[in-house]
Scaffold this motif. Structure first.
Motif, PDB file in Angstrom:
ATOM      1  N   THR A 185      34.987  33.986 106.731  1.00  0.00           N
ATOM      2  CA  THR A 185      34.698  32.987 107.296  1.00  0.00           C
ATOM      3  C   THR A 185      34.089  32.377 108.653  1.00  0.00           C
ATOM      4  O   THR A 185      33.458  32.488 108.358  1.00  0.00           O
ATOM      5  N   ARG A 195      28.064  32.643 107.564  1.00  0.00           N
ATOM      6  CA  ARG A 195      27.244  31.876 106.188  1.00  0.00           C
ATOM      7  C   ARG A 195      26.608  33.190 105.844  1.00  0.00           C
ATOM      8  O   ARG A 195      26.184  34.157 106.724  1.00  0.00           O
ATOM      9  N   PRO A 196      25.922  32.652 104.228  1.00  0.00           N
ATOM     10  CA  PRO A 196      25.407  33.649 103.800  1.00  0.00           C
ATOM     11  C   PRO A 196      24.186  33.945 104.353  1.00  0.00           C
ATOM     12  O   PRO A 196      23.822  32.721 104.643  1.00  0.00           O
ATOM     13  N   SER A 198      19.914  35.527 103.737  1.00  0.00           N
ATOM     14  CA  SER A 198      18.946  36.700 102.943  1.00  0.00           C
ATOM     15  C   SER A 198      18.652  37.874 104.032  1.00  0.00           C
ATOM     16  O   SER A 198      18.783  37.871 105.219  1.00  0.00           O
ATOM     17  N   LYS A 199      18.172  39.294 102.707  1.00  0.00           N
ATOM     18  CA  LYS A 199      18.356  40.652 103.642  1.00  0.00           C
ATOM     19  C   LYS A 199      17.019  40.032 104.338  1.00  0.00           C
ATOM     20  O   LYS A 199      16.583  40.819 105.868  1.00  0.00           O
ATOM     21  N   GLU A 216      23.910  42.397 100.666  1.00  0.00           N
ATOM     22  CA  GLU A 216      24.283  40.970 100.818  1.00  0.00           C
ATOM     23  C   GLU A 216      24.609  40.909 102.149  1.00  0.00           C
ATOM     24  O   GLU A 216      25.263  42.118 102.947  1.00  0.00           O
ATOM     25  N   LEU A 218      26.357  37.903 106.182  1.00  0.00           N
ATOM     26  CA  LEU A 218      26.181  37.025 106.679  1.00  0.00           C
ATOM     27  C   LEU A 218      26.201  37.060 107.801  1.00  0.00           C
ATOM     28  O   LEU A 218      25.779  38.336 108.103  1.00  0.00           O
ATOM     29  N   TRP A 228      27.753  42.887 107.351  1.00  0.00           N
ATOM     30  CA  TRP A 228      28.216  43.424 106.006  1.00  0.00           C
ATOM     31  C   TRP A 228      29.349  44.489 105.275  1.00  0.00           C
ATOM     32  O   TRP A 228      30.012  44.194 105.754  1.00  0.00           O
TER      33      TRP A 228
END
Length: 248
Positions: A185, A195-196, A198-199, A216, A218, A228
């Motif tokens: 985290t 934070r997540p 997008s690719k 996926e 971060l 990743w």
């Protein structure tokens, strides 16, 4: 001048000369010496102490020593609850946060990996570590016992192991950190939240092999690092699992 008899228990003996380990010994004390003054004069940082008994009664660090006092000094207890007896600190820390000295960069990264807010800079000096510990309620981490003797530090750990992975395991066991861990985290580089992402947002930062194999990611909004679940992540996951942390 007065004299007092001391006995140190368990790992506190590591700080003593061999002749004084696991035995009672009597030493002269300065006039108006407190338990804290004498414990540190004998080589044990006050941050390593969890319980002091003077003549069988729980006492604080400011207890003045009298001639003939018998002082038993204990580290953190793991097998039974001594909270009703504690007198050495006014209150526990509500949140577990750390500040590591300049020699513990590897440990700092591993603690961040586990989700623990850990301040570190390889140029940080001892006064800054002490100030951050006092001002922000952080546990000071060091292999320098003199740093832990600074007056403002109320919570600190002398790190015994030499390698980061062993240091990490030592702290997890000593401070019972597994239940408080929030793996992956925080950014390992700068300690900011991850934070997540997008690719498509980070595709330009990815090596071709990563772009082909992973979906996926971060990211850190402070240093803009991208993370990743590659081989490094699997090694960290195994280290966390070895300490009883569920990484999902």
């Amino acid at each position: 001048m007065v004299s007092a008899t001391f006995r140190f228990y368990e790992e506190l003996n590591d700080f003593l000369p061999r002749a004084r380990r696991k035995v009672e010994f009597t030493v002269p004390c300065a006039r108006a010496a407190t338990t804290k003054h004498m414990i540190e004069a004998l080589g044990v940082p006050h941050t390593e102490v969890e319980l002091i008994l003077v003549n069988g009664e729980s006492s604080g660090f400011e207890r003045m020593l009298c001639d003939g006092d018998r002082v038993a000094v204990y580290p953190k207890f793991e097998s039974f609850d001594v909270r009703p007896l504690l007198r050495v600190r006014s209150a526990p820390l509500r949140t577990v946060r750390f500040v590591a000295d300049a020699h513990l960069g590897g440990l700092a990264r591993l603690l961040r990996m586990a989700g623990f807010d850990t301040l570190y800079d390889n140029r940080i000096d001892d006064p800054t570590v002490a100030a951050l510990s006092e001002d922000e309620g952080r546990i000071a981490l060091t292999r320098d016992r003199d740093l832990l003797k600074r007056r403002g530090i109320t919570h600190g750990c002398y790190v015994r192991a030499l390698k980061p992975a062993l240091q990490f395991a030592e702290l997890f066991q000593r401070l019972d950190l597994a239940a408080s861990a929030r793996p992956f985290t925080l950014c390992l580089a700068c300690n900011a939240p991850l934070r997540p992402v997008s690719k498509t947002e980070v595709t330009g930062q990815l090596p071709p092999s990563v772009r082909a194999a992973h979906e996926e990611f971060l990211t850190c909004d402070t240093c803009h690092g991208v993370f990743w679940r590659g081989s490094h992540w699997r090694r960290m996951q195994a280290l966390l699992a070895s300490q009883g942390v569920d990484t999902g």
